[in-house]
Design a protein around this motif. Structure first.
Motif, short mmCIF file in Angstrom:
data_model
loop_
_atom_site.label_atom_id
_atom_site.label_comp_id
_atom_site.label_asym_id
_atom_site.label_seq_id
_atom_site.Cartn_x
_atom_site.Cartn_y
_atom_site.Cartn_z
N ARG A 29 0.83 -1.20 0.00
CA ARG A 29 0.00 0.00 0.00
C ARG A 29 0.87 1.26 0.00
NH1 ARG A 29 -5.15 -0.09 1.70
NH2 ARG A 29 -5.06 2.05 0.92
N GLU A 30 1.96 1.23 0.75
CA GLU A 30 2.87 2.39 0.79
C GLU A 30 3.57 2.58 -0.55
OE1 GLU A 30 2.56 0.19 3.16
OE2 GLU A 30 1.73 1.46 4.75
N ILE A 31 3.88 1.47 -1.24
CA ILE A 31 4.52 1.58 -2.55
C ILE A 31 3.55 2.23 -3.54
CG2 ILE A 31 5.47 0.25 -4.48
CD1 ILE A 31 6.39 -1.80 -2.41
N GLU A 32 2.28 1.83 -3.49
CA GLU A 32 1.29 2.44 -4.37
C GLU A 32 1.12 3.93 -4.05
OE1 GLU A 32 -2.23 0.17 -3.92
OE2 GLU A 32 -1.46 -1.59 -4.99
N LEU A 33 1.14 4.27 -2.76
CA LEU A 33 1.04 5.68 -2.38
C LEU A 33 2.21 6.48 -2.92
CD1 LEU A 33 -0.19 8.03 -0.76
CD2 LEU A 33 1.10 7.20 1.22
N LEU A 34 3.43 5.97 -2.76
CA LEU A 34 4.61 6.68 -3.26
C LEU A 34 4.58 6.79 -4.77
CD1 LEU A 34 7.40 5.18 -0.95
CD2 LEU A 34 6.33 7.44 -0.81
N SER A 35 4.06 5.77 -5.46
CA SER A 35 3.96 5.83 -6.92
C SER A 35 3.01 6.93 -7.35
CB SER A 35 3.50 4.47 -7.46
OG SER A 35 4.42 3.45 -7.12
N ASP A 36 1.86 7.03 -6.67
CA ASP A 36 0.91 8.10 -7.01
C ASP A 36 1.49 9.47 -6.72
OD1 ASP A 36 -0.85 6.14 -7.75
OD2 ASP A 36 -2.03 6.22 -5.90
N LEU A 37 2.17 9.60 -5.57
CA LEU A 37 2.78 10.89 -5.25
C LEU A 37 3.86 11.25 -6.25
CD1 LEU A 37 3.10 10.62 -1.35
CD2 LEU A 37 1.46 11.99 -2.66
N ALA A 38 4.63 10.25 -6.71
CA ALA A 38 5.67 10.52 -7.71
C ALA A 38 5.05 10.97 -9.03
CB ALA A 38 6.53 9.28 -7.91
N TYR A 39 3.97 10.33 -9.43
CA TYR A 39 3.31 10.71 -10.70
C TYR A 39 2.81 12.15 -10.64
CZ TYR A 39 0.02 10.60 -14.59
OH TYR A 39 -0.65 10.88 -15.75
N HIS A 40 2.15 12.51 -9.54
CA HIS A 40 1.62 13.88 -9.44
C HIS A 40 2.73 14.90 -9.20
CE1 HIS A 40 -2.60 12.90 -9.69
NE2 HIS A 40 -2.45 11.94 -8.79
N ALA A 41 3.82 14.48 -8.54
CA ALA A 41 4.93 15.41 -8.33
C ALA A 41 5.61 15.77 -9.64
CB ALA A 41 5.93 14.80 -7.35
N LEU A 42 5.71 14.79 -10.55
CA LEU A 42 6.36 15.05 -11.83
C LEU A 42 5.47 15.80 -12.81
CD1 LEU A 42 8.11 11.58 -12.33
CD2 LEU A 42 9.19 13.76 -11.70
N THR A 43 4.19 15.87 -12.51
CA THR A 43 3.26 16.53 -13.44
C THR A 43 2.60 17.75 -12.79
OG1 THR A 43 1.55 14.94 -12.75
CG2 THR A 43 2.80 14.43 -14.74
N THR A 44 1.62 17.52 -11.92
CA THR A 44 0.83 18.62 -11.37
C THR A 44 1.68 19.55 -10.50
OG1 THR A 44 -1.15 17.25 -11.41
CG2 THR A 44 -1.19 19.20 -9.99
N LEU A 45 2.44 18.98 -9.55
CA LEU A 45 3.24 19.82 -8.66
C LEU A 45 4.32 20.59 -9.42
CD1 LEU A 45 3.70 17.70 -5.41
CD2 LEU A 45 2.30 19.73 -5.75
N SER A 46 4.80 20.02 -10.51
CA SER A 46 5.84 20.69 -11.29
C SER A 46 5.27 21.73 -12.24
CB SER A 46 6.65 19.66 -12.08
OG SER A 46 7.27 18.73 -11.20
N GLY A 47 3.95 21.86 -12.29
CA GLY A 47 3.34 22.86 -13.16
C GLY A 47 3.09 22.39 -14.57
#
Length: 325
Positions: free
Chosen positions: A47-65
């Protein structure tokens, strides 16, 4: 070319495309972790791996603008409530936390609370609690410690009242998500509750389509049907709760009826498989299996199925067998 608000079909296509790429990233991360750390550690941390994967996906896209892959596919862009500029970093960060971390955290808290309340009831009845997984620090272990401390402060009546409340919250969250999706079909504003909380909406790059009105009208009809279905579901669940309460009241009345039948004259009296004691106030399920009235009604509070053959049934179909041993 003037920008226009994205319609429901574009938002759904964007979300489906993002979910596809997020699932691909999760699967690759799970396979890599399972290969490096082994299946046992992977089962504990998946579950933690899936959470980190989702956070990584959004960090590389939405959070980065940048646009997500789904937004790029549907040709839509994020905007703040003013509809004139892209969301601020704080607004984007709020969306990522509420979209990826908050569901994970709520699920962990509710599961820990449910297990602790049920485990406390089993320990008080003499049952042996299952051992927990030991190892390095994890959020689940910390939450379990906090929940155990909080539950220890509750009295016995409060604990009995909290367990049904946990089920109500779990089912209420699922119904809230369905309600939110139905409202999205009608007004076409926010597909995810996290975007509504952050105030992030979408504009499409292309101009107004001639089919836009038809698309929105068809989704409004789908939203009304979804609301009707949700209303029927809520009514059925409330009816099931009322039937369980009626069954409990009937048990309180019937437990004092014919007390002489609680003691069987036969040395080999039938036993209930749930309490492993002599069957009292025999009750039949629709599939024909017999249990104590109290045992099977308590069982139906959590699972509306036969403990033996797992056949599904509603609690009101239980048959109390009078003058039967």
């Amino acid at each position: 070319m003037p920008l226009a608000a994205a319609n429901q079909s574009q938002l759904i296509r964007s979300s489906q495309k993002d979910e596809y790429y997020r699932s691909t990233l999760r699967n690759n991360a799970n396979e890599a972790f399972q290969t490096l750390a082994g299946s046992k550690r992977w089962l504990h941390w998946r579950r933690e791996i899936e959470l980190l994967s989702d956070l990584a996906y959004h960090a590389l896209t939405t959070l980065s603008g940048y646009q997500t892959l789904g937004e790029e596919y549907a040709n839509i862009v994020q905007v703040d409530p003013t509809k004139r500029q892209v969301p601020s970093p704080a607004r984007r960060g709020l969306f990522v936390l509420s979209h990826a971390f908050l569901p994970y955290f709520l699920d962990k808290v509710l599961v820990c609370l449910e297990n602790e309340l049920e485990g406390g009831r089993e320990s008080r009845s003499g049952a042996v609690r299952r051992p927990t997984v030991s190892g390095l620090w994890s959020l689940e272990a910390t939450l379990r410690t906090w929940v155990r401390w909080a539950v220890g402060l509750l009295s016995e009546p409060q604990r009995r009242a909290c367990l049904p409340a946990v089920f109500v919250i779990q089912h209420g969250l699922a119904l809230l998500r369905r309600l939110h999706v139905a409202l999205f079909y009608i007004n076409g504003a926010f597909y995810h509750m996290s975007k509504r909380a952050a105030g992030i909406s979408y504009l499409r790059v292309v101009g107004l389509s001639s089919h836009d009105g038809v698309i929105r009208s068809s989704y409004k009809m789908l939203g009304l049907v979804s609301l009707l279905q949700l209303l029927i579901t809520v009514c059925l669940q409330l009816n099931a709760v009322r039937q369980r309460q009626s069954a409990q009241q009937e048990w309180k009345v019937n437990r004092s009826i014919s007390p002489q039948h609680t003691q069987s004259s036969s040395p080999r009296a039938a036993r209930c498989i749930l309490c492993l004691e002599e069957r009292r106030h025999s009750t039949s399920t629709p599939c024909g299996h017999l249990f104590c009235w109290e045992c099977i009604t308590e069982w139906c509070n959590t699972k509306a199925e036969c403990p033996l053959c797992r056949e599904k049934f509603q609690p009101h179909r239980l048959v109390f067998l009078r003058n039967s041993s």
